[in-house]
Design a protein around this motif. Structure first.
Motif, PDB file in Angstrom:
ATOM      1  N   GLN A 161      49.635  48.795  30.317  1.00 56.77           N
ATOM      2  CA  GLN A 161      48.817  49.305  31.222  1.00 56.77           C
ATOM      3  C   GLN A 161      47.638  48.661  31.150  1.00 56.77           C
ATOM      4  OE1 GLN A 161      45.195  52.678  31.692  1.00 56.77           O
ATOM      5  NE2 GLN A 161      47.278  53.332  32.233  1.00 56.77           N
ATOM      6  N   GLU A 162      46.767  48.371  29.952  1.00 57.04           N
ATOM      7  CA  GLU A 162      45.977  47.223  28.865  1.00 57.04           C
ATOM      8  C   GLU A 162      46.146  46.307  29.243  1.00 57.04           C
ATOM      9  OE1 GLU A 162      46.585  48.892  24.974  1.00 57.04           O
ATOM     10  OE2 GLU A 162      45.794  50.686  25.221  1.00 57.04           O
ATOM     11  N   LEU A 163      47.558  45.418  28.911  1.00 60.08           N
ATOM     12  CA  LEU A 163      47.748  44.197  29.788  1.00 60.08           C
ATOM     13  C   LEU A 163      47.324  43.762  31.239  1.00 60.08           C
ATOM     14  CD1 LEU A 163      50.373  43.701  27.925  1.00 60.08           C
ATOM     15  CD2 LEU A 163      48.574  42.451  27.095  1.00 60.08           C
ATOM     16  N   LEU A 164      47.880  44.503  31.590  1.00 58.99           N
ATOM     17  CA  LEU A 164      47.536  44.814  33.343  1.00 58.99           C
ATOM     18  C   LEU A 164      45.742  44.383  34.592  1.00 58.99           C
ATOM     19  CD1 LEU A 164      49.947  45.750  35.127  1.00 58.99           C
ATOM     20  CD2 LEU A 164      49.694  43.969  35.163  1.00 58.99           C
ATOM     21  N   ALA A 165      45.409  45.837  32.419  1.00 58.39           N
ATOM     22  CA  ALA A 165      43.479  45.562  33.492  1.00 58.39           C
ATOM     23  C   ALA A 165      43.000  44.586  32.991  1.00 58.39           C
ATOM     24  CB  ALA A 165      43.169  46.907  32.762  1.00 58.39           C
ATOM     25  N   GLU A 166      43.350  43.589  31.528  1.00 53.40           N
ATOM     26  CA  GLU A 166      42.660  42.400  31.445  1.00 53.40           C
ATOM     27  C   GLU A 166      43.139  41.099  32.378  1.00 53.40           C
ATOM     28  OE1 GLU A 166      44.251  42.241  27.661  1.00 53.40           O
ATOM     29  OE2 GLU A 166      43.086  43.357  26.747  1.00 53.40           O
ATOM     30  N   HIS A 167      44.470  41.553  33.142  1.00 49.70           N
ATOM     31  CA  HIS A 167      44.916  40.427  33.503  1.00 49.70           C
ATOM     32  C   HIS A 167      44.935  40.674  34.900  1.00 49.70           C
ATOM     33  CE1 HIS A 167      45.072  37.843  29.857  1.00 49.70           C
ATOM     34  NE2 HIS A 167      45.702  38.897  29.376  1.00 49.70           N
ATOM     35  N   THR A 177      44.459  39.642  37.958  1.00 44.33           N
ATOM     36  CA  THR A 177      45.181  38.689  38.822  1.00 44.33           C
ATOM     37  C   THR A 177      46.430  38.227  39.052  1.00 44.33           C
ATOM     38  OG1 THR A 177      44.537  36.885  37.445  1.00 44.33           O
ATOM     39  CG2 THR A 177      42.533  37.951  38.951  1.00 44.33           C
ATOM     40  N   THR A 178      47.186  39.076  37.655  1.00 47.11           N
ATOM     41  CA  THR A 178      48.568  38.799  38.515  1.00 47.11           C
ATOM     42  C   THR A 178      49.462  39.932  39.111  1.00 47.11           C
ATOM     43  OG1 THR A 178      48.966  40.445  36.296  1.00 47.11           O
ATOM     44  CG2 THR A 178      48.756  38.253  35.627  1.00 47.11           C
ATOM     45  N   LEU A 179      48.792  40.812  39.488  1.00 44.07           N
ATOM     46  CA  LEU A 179      48.746  41.994  40.150  1.00 44.07           C
ATOM     47  C   LEU A 179      48.604  41.214  42.111  1.00 44.07           C
ATOM     48  CD1 LEU A 179      47.318  44.995  38.763  1.00 44.07           C
ATOM     49  CD2 LEU A 179      50.083  44.391  39.273  1.00 44.07           C
ATOM     50  N   GLY A 180      47.793  40.364  41.786  1.00 44.41           N
ATOM     51  CA  GLY A 180      47.111  39.856  43.401  1.00 44.41           C
ATOM     52  C   GLY A 180      45.955  38.960  42.747  1.00 44.41           C
ATOM     53  N   ASP A 181      46.476  37.859  43.871  1.00 44.42           N
ATOM     54  CA  ASP A 181      44.710  36.817  44.143  1.00 44.42           C
ATOM     55  C   ASP A 181      43.733  37.343  44.164  1.00 44.42           C
ATOM     56  OD1 ASP A 181      46.404  34.841  42.644  1.00 44.42           O
ATOM     57  OD2 ASP A 181      46.863  34.444  45.459  1.00 44.42           O
ATOM     58  N   GLY A 182      42.787  37.702  43.661  1.00 46.74           N
ATOM     59  CA  GLY A 182      41.542  38.247  43.759  1.00 46.74           C
ATOM     60  C   GLY A 182      41.064  39.085  43.537  1.00 46.74           C
ATOM     61  N   LEU A 183      42.210  39.797  42.851  1.00 48.24           N
ATOM     62  CA  LEU A 183      41.620  41.299  42.738  1.00 48.24           C
ATOM     63  C   LEU A 183      40.766  41.592  40.762  1.00 48.24           C
ATOM     64  CD1 LEU A 183      45.200  43.341  42.367  1.00 48.24           C
ATOM     65  CD2 LEU A 183      43.311  43.383  43.751  1.00 48.24           C
ATOM     66  N   SER A 184      40.403  42.193  40.673  1.00 49.92           N
ATOM     67  CA  SER A 184      39.460  42.269  39.963  1.00 49.92           C
ATOM     68  C   SER A 184      38.931  44.417  39.502  1.00 49.92           C
ATOM     69  CB  SER A 184      37.678  42.139  40.037  1.00 49.92           C
ATOM     70  OG  SER A 184      37.472  42.855  41.046  1.00 49.92           O
ATOM     71  N   ASP A 211      46.302  54.653  37.661  1.00 51.34           N
ATOM     72  CA  ASP A 211      46.147  53.761  36.647  1.00 51.34           C
ATOM     73  C   ASP A 211      44.673  53.446  36.439  1.00 51.34           C
ATOM     74  OD1 ASP A 211      48.343  55.422  34.893  1.00 51.34           O
ATOM     75  OD2 ASP A 211      49.487  53.698  36.139  1.00 51.34           O
ATOM     76  N   LEU A 212      45.579  51.952  37.565  1.00 51.05           N
ATOM     77  CA  LEU A 212      44.262  51.084  37.736  1.00 51.05           C
ATOM     78  C   LEU A 212      43.489  51.453  39.268  1.00 51.05           C
ATOM     79  CD1 LEU A 212      45.922  47.702  36.413  1.00 51.05           C
ATOM     80  CD2 LEU A 212      44.227  49.425  34.820  1.00 51.05           C
ATOM     81  N   LEU A 213      42.011  51.277  39.244  1.00 51.83           N
ATOM     82  CA  LEU A 213      40.975  51.098  40.188  1.00 51.83           C
ATOM     83  C   LEU A 213      40.093  49.198  40.753  1.00 51.83           C
ATOM     84  CD1 LEU A 213      39.771  51.995  43.014  1.00 51.83           C
ATOM     85  CD2 LEU A 213      38.413  52.870  41.747  1.00 51.83           C
ATOM     86  N   CYS A 214      40.518  48.466  41.003  1.00 53.77           N
ATOM     87  CA  CYS A 214      40.167  47.451  41.535  1.00 53.77           C
ATOM     88  C   CYS A 214      39.818  47.359  42.885  1.00 53.77           C
ATOM     89  CB  CYS A 214      41.872  46.643  41.411  1.00 53.77           C
ATOM     90  SG  CYS A 214      42.664  46.812  40.201  1.00 53.77           S
ATOM     91  N   ARG A 215      39.828  45.961  42.464  1.00 55.42           N
ATOM     92  CA  ARG A 215      38.294  45.771  44.409  1.00 55.42           C
ATOM     93  C   ARG A 215      39.173  44.077  44.973  1.00 55.42           C
ATOM     94  NH1 ARG A 215      35.931  49.531  47.349  1.00 55.42           N
ATOM     95  NH2 ARG A 215      34.554  50.699  46.240  1.00 55.42           N
ATOM     96  N   ASP A 216      39.543  43.996  46.083  1.00 53.94           N
ATOM     97  CA  ASP A 216      41.005  42.704  46.697  1.00 53.94           C
ATOM     98  C   ASP A 216      39.400  41.560  47.014  1.00 53.94           C
ATOM     99  OD1 ASP A 216      39.942  42.935  48.820  1.00 53.94           O
ATOM    100  OD2 ASP A 216      41.829  43.827  49.451  1.00 53.94           O
ATOM    101  N   ALA A 217      39.727  40.675  47.276  1.00 51.99           N
ATOM    102  CA  ALA A 217      39.106  39.470  46.936  1.00 51.99           C
ATOM    103  C   ALA A 217      37.611  40.278  48.227  1.00 51.99           C
ATOM    104  CB  ALA A 217      39.157  37.962  47.583  1.00 51.99           C
ATOM    105  N   ALA A 218      38.424  40.661  49.749  1.00 56.68           N
ATOM    106  CA  ALA A 218      37.579  41.637  50.566  1.00 56.68           C
ATOM    107  C   ALA A 218      36.217  42.707  49.806  1.00 56.68           C
ATOM    108  CB  ALA A 218      38.347  41.276  51.559  1.00 56.68           C
ATOM    109  N   GLY A 219      37.004  43.035  48.493  1.00 53.74           N
ATOM    110  CA  GLY A 219      35.796  43.824  48.446  1.00 53.74           C
ATOM    111  C   GLY A 219      36.487  45.367  48.731  1.00 53.74           C
TER     112      GLY A 219
END
Length: 225
Positions: free
Chosen positions: A110-116, A118-125, A139-147
Motif C-alpha cells: 500500500q505504501e509503495l502504491l501510494a508513492e507510485h 501511476t503504476t495503477l493507471g496513467d494520470g492517477l494521483s 486503502d487509497l483514494l485517488c483522482r484520475d486525469a479527468a479529476g
C-alpha cells in the motif's frame, strides 16, 4: 449466512463432473449467493462449491428426496445436492465485514502504491491513504486525469472477499455528492479468476502489481542480462 448440516449426496456438472457420495456434511449458503460443501476435515477448503453469480432452487425429486439445484448464471455449470436427512438448519446475519487487515507485505505494498500511483493507471494521483468510510478505510483514494475519484483496494492475494469489500466501499462513497462518481480499482499481486470475473461484472478494474519491481529488487539497471 445459512448453515445446514445434512446427510447429502452432491453432484457437480460443467467443465468437469464430480461426485460426492452420501455422507454427513456442512452446506454453507452465503449472502453473496455462493454455496459451499464442507466435510469435517480438509482445513478451510470446501469439497465442492458454486461461486456467484448463481441461483439456488429448492425442490423435491421424483423419489421424494429434497434436492437443491445451484445453477451458474453465465455458464451451464450446476451443483445438485440431494438431502436425505437434515440435522441442523439455521440462518445468521453476520453484518458487514470490514475485511481482513494485514500488516507486512500488504501494508508495504500500500505504501509503495501510494508513492507510485501511476503504476495503477496513467494520470492517477493520490488524494489520501486510508480514506475512512462508515464501514472502514479504503486503502487509497485517488483522482484520475479527468479529476474523477478512484477508490483503490489493495490485497496481496486478490479473492472474492476483496471485491466484495471494495463494492461496499464504492456503494457508500457514491452516495457522497462531493465524491461521486467513484470508480474502483482492485489491485493485487495475484487475482483469482472468480474474483476477476466478479470485479468485471461490477465495473471494477483489476490491476496486477509486481511487489518486487515496486520496491526496487527487480530494477532493470541491476541486471547483467
Amino acid at each position: 449466512m445459512r448453515l445446514v448440516v445434512a446427510r447429502c449426496q452432491v453432484d457437480y456438472a460443467g467443465r468437469l463432473t464430480a461426485h460426492l457420495p452420501l455422507a454427513t456434511r456442512v452446506i454453507m449458503v452465503k449472502s453473496d449467493g455462493s454455496v459451499l460443501i464442507h466435510s469435517d476435515g480438509g482445513s478451510y477448503k470446501p469439497l465442492n462449491w458454486m461461486s456467484p453469480p448463481c441461483t439456488l432452487r429448492e425442490g423435491v425429486a421424483d423419489d421424494g428426496v429434497t434436492e437443491w439445484t445451484v445453477s451458474a448464471t453465465k455458464t451451464d455449470d450446476t451443483l445438485r445436492i440431494r438431502i436425505e436427512e437434515v440435522l441442523h438448519d439455521s440462518a445468521h446475519d453476520l453484518g458487514v465485514d470490514p475485511g481482513l487487515q494485514k500488516d507486512g507485505v500488504e501494508k508495504h505494498l500500500q505504501e509503495l502504491l501510494a508513492e507510485h500511483t501511476t503504476t495503477l493507471g496513467d494520470g492517477l494521483s493520490l488524494v489520501r491513504r486510508e480514506y475512512m468510510t462508515a464501514i472502514g478505510p479504503v486503502d487509497l483514494l485517488c483522482r484520475d486525469a479527468a479529476g474523477a475519484a478512484v477508490a483503490v483496494e489493495i490485497k496481496r492475494q486478490g479473492g472474492i472477499d476483496g471485491v466484495e469489500q471494495l463494492t461496499r466501499y464504492l456503494e457508500l462513497m457514491n452516495r457522497d455528492p462531493k465524491l461521486r462518481p467513484v470508480r474502483g480499482i482492485f489491485a493485487a499481486q495475484d487475482i483469482k479468476p472468480q474474483a476477476r470475473t466478479l470485479a468485471t461484472d461490477r465495473g471494477i478494474e483489476c490491476v496486477l502489481v509486481d511487489y518486487d519491481a515496486l520496491r526496487g529488487i527487480d530494477d532493470p539497471s541491476l541486471r547483467l542480462f
